[in-house]
Scaffold this motif. Structure first.
Motif, PDB file in Angstrom:
ATOM      1  N   MET A   1     -31.735  37.637  29.071  1.00 49.87           N
ATOM      2  CA  MET A   1     -32.608  38.445  28.220  1.00 49.87           C
ATOM      3  C   MET A   1     -33.788  37.617  27.721  1.00 49.87           C
ATOM      4  O   MET A   1     -34.916  38.114  27.622  1.00 49.87           O
TER       5      MET A   1
ATOM      6  N   LEU B   1     -35.686  47.516  26.558  1.00 46.43           N
ATOM      7  CA  LEU B   1     -34.941  46.261  26.420  1.00 46.43           C
ATOM      8  C   LEU B   1     -33.474  46.527  26.085  1.00 46.43           C
ATOM      9  O   LEU B   1     -32.575  45.862  26.604  1.00 46.43           O
TER      10      LEU B   1
ATOM     11  N   LYS C   1     -30.278  45.362  28.298  1.00 49.21           N
ATOM     12  CA  LYS C   1     -29.274  44.501  27.663  1.00 49.21           C
ATOM     13  C   LYS C   1     -27.874  45.073  27.890  1.00 49.21           C
ATOM     14  O   LYS C   1     -26.923  44.349  28.155  1.00 49.21           O
ATOM     15  N   SER C   2     -27.755  46.416  27.787  1.00 51.18           N
ATOM     16  CA  SER C   2     -26.432  47.013  27.948  1.00 51.18           C
ATOM     17  C   SER C   2     -25.912  46.815  29.377  1.00 51.18           C
ATOM     18  O   SER C   2     -24.713  46.752  29.601  1.00 51.18           O
TER      19      SER C   2
ATOM     20  N   GLU D   1     -37.636  38.522  28.360  1.00 49.87           N
ATOM     21  CA  GLU D   1     -38.585  38.703  27.255  1.00 49.87           C
ATOM     22  C   GLU D   1     -39.782  37.768  27.408  1.00 49.87           C
ATOM     23  O   GLU D   1     -40.930  38.156  27.157  1.00 49.87           O
TER      24      GLU D   1
ATOM     25  N   ARG E   1     -25.801  36.331  29.313  1.00 49.32           N
ATOM     26  CA  ARG E   1     -26.623  37.496  29.026  1.00 49.32           C
ATOM     27  C   ARG E   1     -27.823  37.123  28.155  1.00 49.32           C
ATOM     28  O   ARG E   1     -28.953  37.537  28.427  1.00 49.32           O
ATOM     29  N   ASP E   2     -27.568  36.320  27.125  1.00 49.61           N
ATOM     30  CA  ASP E   2     -28.650  35.961  26.202  1.00 49.61           C
ATOM     31  C   ASP E   2     -29.744  35.198  26.927  1.00 49.61           C
ATOM     32  O   ASP E   2     -30.928  35.387  26.667  1.00 49.61           O
TER      33      ASP E   2
ATOM     34  N   LYS F   1     -24.062  43.526  29.740  1.00 47.07           N
ATOM     35  CA  LYS F   1     -23.026  43.373  28.722  1.00 47.07           C
ATOM     36  C   LYS F   1     -21.922  42.401  29.157  1.00 47.07           C
ATOM     37  O   LYS F   1     -21.482  41.557  28.393  1.00 47.07           O
TER      38      LYS F   1
END
Lengths: 125, 604
Positions: free
Chosen positions: B45, B28, B32-33, B49, B41-42, B36
């Motif tokens: 992610m 993960l 995520k990187s 998830e 992005r959130d 960036k």
């Protein structure tokens, strides 16, 4: 610019078109979209779909609603917006044109390369 | 037996083996990187998830409650290896960039920008470029530029700065942009409307998100809701800053241009406003013409370059020019440093002219037997002063004196009002001392300069002494702080009468009552042991207070009250360990003071 990047870009443009087409058949959540795309061998891994969906949503082509799921966290069901439908129509048209012209262009090259010299001189007139 | 960890993915609880957990969290983190730099992005992610939670949920059951390494491997194979994300985000970023470009120039036609027009130019194409931007005939701009140049030279400065600031239209694309979409009320309205639409959309999005958040659902939505809100705030903020920056730029340009004009007009004396011919005045100050010229150059560089840069920066801000011009930065900063060095050199040079002081003293003994000496002064009529307020202020306050510049012609500089002070005479006669002094590079020069100050002796008729208000020296001698002071020596017991006409001559004359100079006029003053005492005191406010503060005591006294405070361990205090407070009413009248406050202050 490497060959992988070109391939990825080509696939990407088509992917967006496919996502919109799949959603035009009715609302769907990402896993459903992926299933249909896997069948068509367009997407190998699921993870890459999420950023695409998010971007299409941020562009205003898609909207989503939350739905409870029996097997895990709530799911995002995506649907086409008015703008999305319009966009899809344009893409369909462009796709048809593209397929025709790409076919023509690539076939010409394959069948008669000798003709190209004559064709090149034409714009001078 | 394996250790397990309990984790929460997207609100679902899993028991997971420790090594499997390590692999999952590493996975993960890597993904995520990759996201960036993408926006949302959130959200991405969160979606990933959620999907992982779903996949893992399929793998656990009542019989198999723990997530194993193989399950994590399965998740990764379905979701894709980190490398798959890498190619995805690369192209995502490219997309983002092109999107921004589109935003910057909406509409099919490009927004108009200012360029210098190389195809229609007289000098640098500045006028034609600007007239392209505003759709006017360049003739009018050129005419007004010529008029401004004739009126005060401002036109040239503005032209040169614009020439430097505005880029030349080199490519065809730039030439097209130069004549792009018309800038008029309609296009401005359109762009404002677009902005407003953007706001509304943002606002709606935010409202929508807020509604979603209000319903009790899971946390990703709250997160994206706050994201939206921050986005909204950011876009509102940026627009405000943009508008403010434009206004600020205009203000900067106006300030810069007016300061430059003020500087040039004051240096070259081409205008008639306020204080003109500064260079005439300066020529009396500087050693020779070359020093003066260098000083002017230094001034122009030190002050002028920041002004120019102000205008330059203002235009850049206003026209939104991004390209940095290193040449201009380097040239302007090195010119400024040259100015600074030149300025320092000249300052040192000039200061040495003022290092030594020289003075001459002329003493006139008066033979009058009268008890009172009457002092008068001629007043310099206002019209004799050259009407330049600035000059009169130049050294008025510098020397604690009445020094005033009067006027100047090719040969002579006149200055006014010698200081008159009153002191006690050592013998029984009145004396008048006239002291001329000046500064110079050395004692001898200073003395010579002092000697050559022309100031006539006072006119003495029996007990009346009348002073002249104006002294003069030759312009060729330069101004080196020349001044004249007069000391009247008064024998003890005899008095002087200060007539009203003496007003401009007095500066802080000592007297027993500490009365101001103005109040000393029109009165006789007797010389006593303590100093000058008023002979005719009616109408004088003598209620001056006597205040004395030192390490051990505070003593305040006026006509009828007295406060005395002494320190705790002061040797003169009555009891060794207490501070003493003593208050006396000298007239036996009721007298109160915030005593408790005072006591508390002392105790504290």
């Amino acid at each position: 610019m490497n060959i992988e990047n070109t391939k990825a870009q080509m696939r990407k443009g088509v992917l967006e078109f496919c996502i919109l087409s799949i959603l035009s058949d009715g609302d769907a959540y990402p896993t459903e979209i992926i299933e249909r795309m896997k069948v068509a061998k367009l997407v190998v891994v699921e993870g890459t779909l999420y950023p695409l969906l998010t971007r299409l949503k941020n562009l205003g082509l898609l909207s989503y609603r939350w739905e409870e799921s029996t097997s895990g966290p709530p799911r995002k069901y995506y649907r086409l917006t008015e703008l999305g439908i319009q966009f899809l129509k344009e893409l369909e048209q462009t796709w048809d044109e593209l397929v025709t012209s790409v076919n023509q262009a690539t076939e010409k090259k394959k069948t008669n390369g000798a003709m190209s010299a004559g064709a090149a001189s034409e714009p001078d007139n | 037996m394996n250790k397990t960890v309990t984790i929460n993915i997207s609100g679902v609880i899993f028991h997971i083996e420790e090594d499997a957990f390590d692999k999952l969290s590493k996975y993960l983190g890597t993904i995520k990187s990759y996201f960036k730099d993408s926006d949302g992005r959130d959200e991405i992610m969160g979606d990933i998830e959620a999907r992982i939670a779903e996949l893992l949920k399929e793998k656990v059951s009542d019989h198999k409650q723990v997530v194993l390494m193989t399950d994590v491997d399965h998740v990764i194979s379905v979701m894709g290896k980190p490398e798959d994300y890498a190619s995805e985000t690369e192209t995502a970023q490219e997309k983002k960039e092109t999107k921004e470009e589109e935003n910057a120039e909406p509409g099919s036609k490009k927004r108009r920008r200012v360029f210098r027009d190389p195809d229609d130019k007289v000098l640098g194409g500045v006028c034609s470029g600007i007239s392209n931007y505003f759709d006017i005939d360049p003739l009018w701009l050129r005419l007004s530029l010529i008029i401004f140049t004739l009126l005060g030279g401002a036109g040239i400065i503005i032209y040169i700065i614009l020439w430097i600031v505005i880029p030349k239209a080199k490519t065809t694309a730039e030439k097209l942009e130069m004549k792009g979409e018309k800038v008029n009320v309609n296009s401005i309205k359109k762009s404002v409307e677009e902005e407003m639409e953007h706001f509304k959309k943002k606002g709606k999005d935010f409202e929508q998100e807020a509604k979603n958040v209000a319903s009790p659902e899971n946390r990703q939505k709250i997160r994206s809701g706050t994201d939206k809100f921050l986005d909204f705030l950011a876009s509102v903020g940026t627009s405000f800053i943009k508008v403010f920056a434009k206004i600020f730029a205009v203000v900067i340009i106006i300030v810069g241009v007016s300061l430059s004009i003020a500087l040039l007009t004051s240096v070259f004396g081409v205008s008639n406003f306020g204080w003109s011919n500064a260079n005439e005045w300066m020529s009396v100050f500087f050693e020779d013409n070359s020093q003066f010229d260098l000083a002017i150059i230094a001034l122009l560089l030190i002050v002028g370059i920041p002004f120019m840069m102000l205008v330059y920066g203002g235009f850049r801000m206003l026209l939104g020019i991004q390209v940095k011009n290193r040449m201009i930065q380097v040239i302007s900063s090195s010119l400024w440093f040259i100015g600074l060095i030149l300025g320092l050199y000249i300052t040192v040079d000039v200061v040495t002219e003022f290092t030594e002081e020289g003075s001459t003293r002329e003493v006139i003994t008066l033979s009058t037997k009268s008890d009172t000496l009457y002092l008068r002064g001629t007043e310099v009529p206002e019209e004799v002063f050259e009407d330049t307020r600035l000059r009169r202020h130049i050294h008025r306050s510098s020397n604690n004196s009445n020094w005033q510049f009067v006027n100047m012609d090719e040969k002579t500089l006149r200055f006014g009002y010698p200081d008159i002070s009153l002191e006690r005479s050592q013998n029984d006669s009145f004396h008048v001392e006239i002291i001329r002094y000046s500064y110079g590079t050395d004692k001898k020069t200073a003395l010579n300069l002092a000697r050559s100050i022309r100031y006539p002796q006072p006119v003495i008729t029996d007990s009346i002494v009348e002073f002249t208000g104006v002294a003069e020296f030759d312009v060729t001698q330069k101004w080196r702080g020349q001044d004249v002071k007069i000391i009247i020596r008064v024998p003890k017991g005899r008095s002087v009468f200060l007539s009203k006409s003496l007003k401009p001559y007095l500066y802080d004359v000592d007297n027993v009552h500490d009365v101001y100079d103005g109040d000393m006029l029109n009165r006789a003053w007797i010389m006593t042991d303590e100093g000058l005492n008023c002979g005719t005191c009616e109408g004088l406010d003598l209620n001056s207070k006597e205040v004395h503060i030192d390490q051990d005591e505070i003593h305040i006294r006026d006509e009828d009250k007295e406060i005395h405070i002494e320190k705790k361990d002061s040797p003169s205090a009555p009891s060794g360990n207490k501070p003493s407070v003593e208050m006396n009413d000298l007239n036996d009248q009721e007298f109160s003071l915030g005593l408790p406050l005072l006591r508390s202050l002392i105790k504290g």
